[in-house]
Scaffold this motif. Structure first.
Motif, short mmCIF file in Angstrom:
data_model
loop_
_atom_site.label_atom_id
_atom_site.label_comp_id
_atom_site.label_asym_id
_atom_site.label_seq_id
_atom_site.Cartn_x
_atom_site.Cartn_y
_atom_site.Cartn_z
N GLN A 194 -57.77 -11.36 20.40
CA GLN A 194 -57.20 -11.90 19.17
C GLN A 194 -57.87 -13.21 18.80
O GLN A 194 -58.17 -13.46 17.64
CB GLN A 194 -55.69 -12.09 19.30
N ASN A 195 -58.10 -14.07 19.79
CA ASN A 195 -58.75 -15.35 19.52
C ASN A 195 -60.16 -15.13 18.97
O ASN A 195 -60.58 -15.82 18.05
CB ASN A 195 -58.81 -16.22 20.78
N ASP A 196 -60.88 -14.15 19.54
CA ASP A 196 -62.22 -13.83 19.04
C ASP A 196 -62.16 -13.38 17.59
O ASP A 196 -62.99 -13.78 16.77
CB ASP A 196 -62.88 -12.74 19.90
N GLN A 197 -61.17 -12.53 17.25
CA GLN A 197 -61.03 -12.05 15.89
C GLN A 197 -60.69 -13.19 14.94
O GLN A 197 -61.23 -13.28 13.85
CB GLN A 197 -59.94 -10.96 15.81
N ALA A 219 -47.22 -20.21 13.76
CA ALA A 219 -48.64 -19.89 13.76
C ALA A 219 -48.91 -18.87 12.66
O ALA A 219 -47.99 -18.20 12.18
CB ALA A 219 -49.07 -19.33 15.12
N ARG A 220 -50.16 -18.75 12.29
CA ARG A 220 -50.52 -17.78 11.25
C ARG A 220 -50.34 -16.34 11.73
O ARG A 220 -50.02 -15.46 10.96
CB ARG A 220 -51.96 -18.01 10.80
N GLU A 279 -43.94 -24.46 10.66
CA GLU A 279 -44.86 -24.00 9.61
C GLU A 279 -45.32 -22.57 9.87
O GLU A 279 -45.18 -22.05 10.97
CB GLU A 279 -46.07 -24.94 9.50
N PHE A 280 -45.83 -21.96 8.83
CA PHE A 280 -46.45 -20.63 8.82
C PHE A 280 -45.48 -19.46 8.92
O PHE A 280 -45.70 -18.43 8.32
CB PHE A 280 -47.52 -20.47 9.91
N TRP A 320 -47.68 -14.39 17.61
CA TRP A 320 -47.48 -15.61 18.36
C TRP A 320 -46.00 -15.84 18.64
O TRP A 320 -45.61 -16.41 19.66
CB TRP A 320 -48.06 -16.78 17.56
N ALA A 321 -45.12 -15.38 17.75
CA ALA A 321 -43.69 -15.62 17.86
C ALA A 321 -42.99 -14.72 18.88
O ALA A 321 -41.82 -14.97 19.21
CB ALA A 321 -43.03 -15.46 16.49
N GLN A 322 -43.65 -13.71 19.40
CA GLN A 322 -42.99 -12.76 20.28
C GLN A 322 -42.31 -13.41 21.49
O GLN A 322 -41.15 -13.07 21.78
CB GLN A 322 -43.97 -11.67 20.73
N PRO A 323 -42.94 -14.35 22.18
CA PRO A 323 -42.23 -14.97 23.31
C PRO A 323 -40.98 -15.73 22.87
O PRO A 323 -39.96 -15.73 23.58
CB PRO A 323 -43.26 -15.92 23.92
N PHE A 324 -41.00 -16.33 21.71
CA PHE A 324 -39.85 -17.06 21.20
C PHE A 324 -38.72 -16.10 20.82
O PHE A 324 -37.55 -16.38 21.04
CB PHE A 324 -40.26 -17.95 20.02
#
Length: 146
Positions: free
Chosen positions: A134-137, A11-12, A42-43, A16-20
């Motif tokens: 974050q989604n709103d931003q 993800a951009r 990607e990203f 997003w990668a923290q759980p992984f």
């Protein structure tokens, strides 16, 4: 030496990668002798080629790839096998194994079902509020670029 690549979409937003990253850390704790790497479609870095190369250079002769996808769509059924075949051509002495997508595991399905029926813990709600912010931003940023 055995290696494992945990392969996720990417993800951009690097958060997003923290759980992984947490999954990778947990795998390392459970199997200290296993060389574990994350890779992204990607990203984010590293991509599958870089992760595979790093494990080969670390001395791995058997490398499994676990797609951390809930479903086995086009990326898992088409893109990933093609990329893995290229790694196999580049490193023919290495045994490459593509495992089923994580979402095909009955244990993961059960864990998600249990999560769905239990009440949300207070920190789960805080996590959701942070994600909504974050989604709103991200939406605002997308509108500004358009």
């Amino acid at each position: 030496m055995q290696g494992l690549i945990l392969f996720a979409h990417g993800a951009r937003d690097a958060r997003w990668a923290q759980p992984f990253e947490q999954v990778a850390a947990r795998v390392r704790a459970l199997q200290p002798g296993l060389a574990v790497s994350l890779a992204y479609l990607e990203f984010l870095e590293p991509d599958l080629d870089a992760a595979g190369q790093a494990l080969v250079q670390a001395g791995c002769s058997e490398i499994a790839v676990l797609p951390l996808f809930l479903g086995a769509g086009g990326h898992v059924r088409k893109d990933l096998p093609e990329r893995l075949a290229r790694l196999g051509q580049a490193y023919p002495a290495v045994q490459w194994t593509l495992r089923p997508a994580a979402g095909e595991s009955a244990r993961l399905v059960e864990a998600l079902a249990q999560l769905a029926v239990e009440p949300a813990a207070p920190n789960d709600q805080n996590d959701q509020n942070d994600q909504n912010d974050q989604n709103d931003q991200n939406d605002q940023n997308d509108e500004e670029r358009a």
